[in-house]
Design a protein around this motif. Structure first.
Motif, PDB file in Angstrom:
ATOM      1  N   GLN A   1       0.985  -0.824   0.029  1.00  0.00           N
ATOM      2  CA  GLN A   1      -0.086  -0.024  -0.303  1.00  0.00           C
ATOM      3  C   GLN A   1       0.998   1.050  -0.544  1.00  0.00           C
ATOM      4  OE1 GLN A   1      -2.290   0.192   3.267  1.00  0.00           O
ATOM      5  NE2 GLN A   1      -3.771   1.273   2.621  1.00  0.00           N
ATOM      6  N   ALA A   2       0.588   2.221  -0.620  1.00  0.00           N
ATOM      7  CA  ALA A   2       1.121   3.472  -1.262  1.00  0.00           C
ATOM      8  C   ALA A   2       0.223   4.650  -1.247  1.00  0.00           C
ATOM      9  CB  ALA A   2       2.526   3.500  -1.738  1.00  0.00           C
ATOM     10  N   GLU A   3       0.684   5.601  -0.566  1.00  0.00           N
ATOM     11  CA  GLU A   3       0.437   6.756  -1.047  1.00  0.00           C
ATOM     12  C   GLU A   3       1.190   8.016  -2.064  1.00  0.00           C
ATOM     13  OE1 GLU A   3      -1.664  10.453   1.916  1.00  0.00           O
ATOM     14  OE2 GLU A   3       0.211  10.222   1.058  1.00  0.00           O
ATOM     15  N   PHE A   4       0.890   8.609  -2.883  1.00  0.00           N
ATOM     16  CA  PHE A   4       1.095   9.638  -3.894  1.00  0.00           C
ATOM     17  C   PHE A   4       1.019  10.463  -3.921  1.00  0.00           C
ATOM     18  CE2 PHE A   4       0.925   4.995  -5.019  1.00  0.00           C
ATOM     19  CZ  PHE A   4       2.594   4.328  -5.314  1.00  0.00           C
ATOM     20  N   LYS A   5       1.690  11.623  -3.587  1.00  0.00           N
ATOM     21  CA  LYS A   5       1.815  12.631  -3.637  1.00  0.00           C
ATOM     22  C   LYS A   5       2.351  13.320  -4.971  1.00  0.00           C
ATOM     23  CE  LYS A   5       0.990  14.092   1.157  1.00  0.00           C
ATOM     24  NZ  LYS A   5       0.950  14.985   2.181  1.00  0.00           N
ATOM     25  N   VAL A   6       1.638  13.525  -5.761  1.00  0.00           N
ATOM     26  CA  VAL A   6       2.385  13.941  -7.644  1.00  0.00           C
ATOM     27  C   VAL A   6       2.415  14.750  -7.644  1.00  0.00           C
ATOM     28  CG1 VAL A   6       2.281  13.764  -9.847  1.00  0.00           C
ATOM     29  CG2 VAL A   6       1.196  11.944  -8.116  1.00  0.00           C
ATOM     30  N   ALA A   7       4.053  15.569  -8.794  1.00  0.00           N
ATOM     31  CA  ALA A   7       4.172  16.581  -8.287  1.00  0.00           C
ATOM     32  C   ALA A   7       4.467  16.940  -9.996  1.00  0.00           C
ATOM     33  CB  ALA A   7       5.764  16.636  -8.511  1.00  0.00           C
ATOM     34  N   LYS A   8       3.510  18.547  -9.955  1.00  0.00           N
ATOM     35  CA  LYS A   8       3.525  18.643 -11.871  1.00  0.00           C
ATOM     36  C   LYS A   8       4.371  18.676 -12.216  1.00  0.00           C
ATOM     37  CE  LYS A   8      -0.473  22.022  -9.946  1.00  0.00           C
ATOM     38  NZ  LYS A   8      -1.309  23.647 -10.074  1.00  0.00           N
ATOM     39  N   ASP A   9       3.816  17.845 -13.972  1.00  0.00           N
ATOM     40  CA  ASP A   9       4.802  17.704 -14.882  1.00  0.00           C
ATOM     41  C   ASP A   9       4.025  17.527 -16.191  1.00  0.00           C
ATOM     42  OD1 ASP A   9       6.692  17.548 -16.485  1.00  0.00           O
ATOM     43  OD2 ASP A   9       8.446  15.942 -15.323  1.00  0.00           O
ATOM     44  N   ALA A  10       3.862  18.510 -16.510  1.00  0.00           N
ATOM     45  CA  ALA A  10       2.804  19.068 -17.773  1.00  0.00           C
ATOM     46  C   ALA A  10       3.616  18.275 -18.955  1.00  0.00           C
ATOM     47  CB  ALA A  10       2.353  20.570 -17.871  1.00  0.00           C
ATOM     48  N   GLY A  11       4.899  17.296 -19.001  1.00  0.00           N
ATOM     49  CA  GLY A  11       4.867  17.039 -20.465  1.00  0.00           C
ATOM     50  C   GLY A  11       5.500  15.544 -19.598  1.00  0.00           C
ATOM     51  N   ARG A  12       4.855  14.783 -18.818  1.00  0.00           N
ATOM     52  CA  ARG A  12       5.712  13.704 -18.217  1.00  0.00           C
ATOM     53  C   ARG A  12       4.259  12.951 -17.391  1.00  0.00           C
ATOM     54  NH1 ARG A  12      10.834  12.661 -16.077  1.00  0.00           N
ATOM     55  NH2 ARG A  12      10.397  14.006 -14.479  1.00  0.00           N
ATOM     56  N   LEU A  13       3.285  11.904 -17.930  1.00  0.00           N
ATOM     57  CA  LEU A  13       2.444  11.292 -17.163  1.00  0.00           C
ATOM     58  C   LEU A  13       2.412  10.780 -15.781  1.00  0.00           C
ATOM     59  CD1 LEU A  13       0.466   9.075 -20.349  1.00  0.00           C
ATOM     60  CD2 LEU A  13      -0.104  11.521 -18.966  1.00  0.00           C
ATOM     61  N   PHE A  14       1.702  10.639 -15.058  1.00  0.00           N
ATOM     62  CA  PHE A  14       2.880  10.141 -13.601  1.00  0.00           C
ATOM     63  C   PHE A  14       1.574   8.960 -13.602  1.00  0.00           C
ATOM     64  CE2 PHE A  14       2.546   8.832  -9.449  1.00  0.00           C
ATOM     65  CZ  PHE A  14       3.548   9.163  -8.664  1.00  0.00           C
TER      66      PHE A  14
ATOM     67  N   ILE B   1      -3.224   3.023 -12.718  1.00  0.00           N
ATOM     68  CA  ILE B   1      -3.775   4.092 -12.056  1.00  0.00           C
ATOM     69  C   ILE B   1      -2.687   5.581 -12.769  1.00  0.00           C
ATOM     70  CG2 ILE B   1      -4.117   5.208 -10.191  1.00  0.00           C
ATOM     71  CD1 ILE B   1      -3.194   1.870 -10.283  1.00  0.00           C
ATOM     72  N   ARG B   2      -3.622   6.527 -13.531  1.00  0.00           N
ATOM     73  CA  ARG B   2      -2.768   7.375 -13.846  1.00  0.00           C
ATOM     74  C   ARG B   2      -3.336   8.962 -13.142  1.00  0.00           C
ATOM     75  NH1 ARG B   2      -5.121  10.715 -18.599  1.00  0.00           N
ATOM     76  NH2 ARG B   2      -6.474   8.888 -19.294  1.00  0.00           N
ATOM     77  N   ALA B   3      -2.817   9.359 -12.984  1.00  0.00           N
ATOM     78  CA  ALA B   3      -2.573  10.642 -11.956  1.00  0.00           C
ATOM     79  C   ALA B   3      -3.253  11.985 -12.771  1.00  0.00           C
ATOM     80  CB  ALA B   3      -1.587  11.136 -11.546  1.00  0.00           C
ATOM     81  N   LEU B   4      -5.080  12.013 -11.939  1.00  0.00           N
ATOM     82  CA  LEU B   4      -5.142  13.234 -13.095  1.00  0.00           C
ATOM     83  C   LEU B   4      -5.206  14.244 -12.012  1.00  0.00           C
ATOM     84  CD1 LEU B   4      -8.618  11.721 -14.327  1.00  0.00           C
ATOM     85  CD2 LEU B   4      -6.504  12.023 -15.404  1.00  0.00           C
ATOM     86  N   GLY B   5      -4.758  14.238 -10.472  1.00  0.00           N
ATOM     87  CA  GLY B   5      -4.730  15.640 -10.154  1.00  0.00           C
ATOM     88  C   GLY B   5      -3.111  15.391  -8.859  1.00  0.00           C
ATOM     89  N   THR B   6      -3.189  15.396  -8.129  1.00  0.00           N
ATOM     90  CA  THR B   6      -2.471  15.289  -6.633  1.00  0.00           C
ATOM     91  C   THR B   6      -2.402  14.555  -5.899  1.00  0.00           C
ATOM     92  OG1 THR B   6      -2.746  17.987  -6.815  1.00  0.00           O
ATOM     93  CG2 THR B   6      -1.775  17.285  -5.014  1.00  0.00           C
ATOM     94  N   VAL B   7      -3.210  13.734  -5.268  1.00  0.00           N
ATOM     95  CA  VAL B   7      -2.731  12.886  -4.196  1.00  0.00           C
ATOM     96  C   VAL B   7      -4.112  11.652  -3.854  1.00  0.00           C
ATOM     97  CG1 VAL B   7      -3.126  12.380  -1.387  1.00  0.00           C
ATOM     98  CG2 VAL B   7      -1.884  14.704  -2.774  1.00  0.00           C
ATOM     99  N   PHE B   8      -3.323  10.943  -4.044  1.00  0.00           N
ATOM    100  CA  PHE B   8      -3.939   9.333  -5.016  1.00  0.00           C
ATOM    101  C   PHE B   8      -4.033   7.874  -3.659  1.00  0.00           C
ATOM    102  CE2 PHE B   8      -1.472   9.440  -8.247  1.00  0.00           C
ATOM    103  CZ  PHE B   8      -1.710   7.764  -8.123  1.00  0.00           C
TER     104      PHE B   8
END
Length: 334
Positions: free
Chosen positions: A169-182, A191-198
């Motif tokens: 189990q892990a929580e992800f807080k995603v830094a913005k990077d318009a050029g690369r998908l997370f 699971i593709r990030a569309l925002g910040t925390v999941f």
């Protein structure tokens, strides 16, 4: 609900005995892949003291006798999970087995550990052990919080940021990077990030839970028929059984979802069997529940992430007994 104060954990080597060392050597010597150096180290340890030789002889003798003291009532993948005939202990208190039986049970537990897969940890970039949590800051500034017994592997490139959740189990807080998908891959899901925390939780059964604390994610099953993606928004959770189609997301209580990040476990009208299964994620000792008549007892409460402390509290609440078999096995019974 019942509230308990947070407890400090003991040092990792607390309670280690000569019998434990002998067990470790016996499992290693019978593993079939002993290096020359390991064999020399063992022979040096074996010849060092008469107590060492006696402990090892006891371990060898009990290796064959232990199975006779075990009842195979618990099932899991491989090998079978054993239980033991119980000796009475005072209600709500810890009981202890004499050294011979403790050693026997520890040997069986050692065999169980030998079957446990280590591939996830070998392949991972970051991992945690039972009861451990770890915060990781990635190269792009994204942050990952790993829960107990979890492992991730990174696949970074110029065009995307990909993380494989190998276990746990892990929580992800995603830094913005318009050029690369997370993206996070867990089991069959992407699971593709569309925002910040999941948060993503891959269970031992292969089921995957995706929960969103901020903004949204898009969940898909690459290569499987059905909808391309399902959007999971803030405050919602998607459960995937590990096979078949993706289920529709449902509203979830964020306070309950995020409890483990605050060092707490929250149970709401859950069976004692489910509670014990959750506690086993947070301790290196194996907790076994003996008796179908107590498995369905209902538990509601807020507890610290301290499996043994919670176990003692449950034993007192339901007038049950805990029997400790060496440092690696605890049996909860009526």
């Amino acid at each position: 609900m019942i509230h308990f104060p947070l407890m400090q954990t003991e040092p990792e080597n607390a309670g280690e005995t000569l019998a434990d060392v002998a067990i470790d050597w016996l499992v290693a010597m019978r593993s079939g892949s002993v290096s020359r150096k390991a064999r020399r180290d063992f022979e040096r340890w074996f010849r060092q003291d008469g107590a060492h030789r006696k402990a090892y002889a006891d371990a060898e003798a009990l290796w064959t006798r232990a199975a006779r003291a075990l009842q195979d009532n618990y099932k899991f993948d491989a090998p079978p999970q054993p239980t033991l005939a119980l000796r009475p202990a005072s209600s709500g208190r810890r009981g202890y087995w004499k050294p011979g039986l403790a050693l026997a049970a520890s040997l069986i537990f050692g065999l169980y550990l030998a079957w446990s897969p280590v591939t996830n940890w070998v392949l991972s970039d970051y991992s945690t052990r039972a009861g451990e949590q770890k915060r990781v800051v990635l190269a792009d500034g994204s942050r990952v919080l790993l829960n107990t017994e979890s492992a991730i592997a990174l696949d970074w490139s110029a065009g995307r940021r990909r993380i494989v959740l190998l276990k746990g189990q892990a929580e992800f807080k995603v830094a913005k990077d318009a050029g690369r998908l997370f993206e996070v891959e867990a089991g069959n899901t992407s699971i593709r990030a569309l925002g910040t925390v999941f948060e993503v939780f891959e269970q031992d059964s292969g089921a995957v839970d995706v929960s969103v604390s901020e903004h949204a994610v898009a969940v898909s099953l690459p290569g499987e028929p059905g909808p391309d993606t399902i959007r999971v928004g803030q405050g919602w959770r998607l459960h995937y059984a590990g096979h078949g189609k993706l289920e529709k997301p449902v509203v979830e209580n964020l306070n309950r979802i995020n409890a483990w990040k605050r060092g707490k476990l929250i149970f709401r009208d859950q069976s004692l069997a489910d509670v014990v299964a959750e506690l086993n994620r947070y301790t290196r000792a194996r907790i076994l529940l003996k008796g179908s008549e107590i498995a369905g007892l209902r538990v509601t409460g807020v507890f610290p992430i301290d499996a043994m402390e919670v176990l003692d509290a449950l034993a007192k609440t339901f007038s049950l007994q805990t029997t400790h078999v060496g440092p690696w096995l605890v049996i909860l019974h009526a």
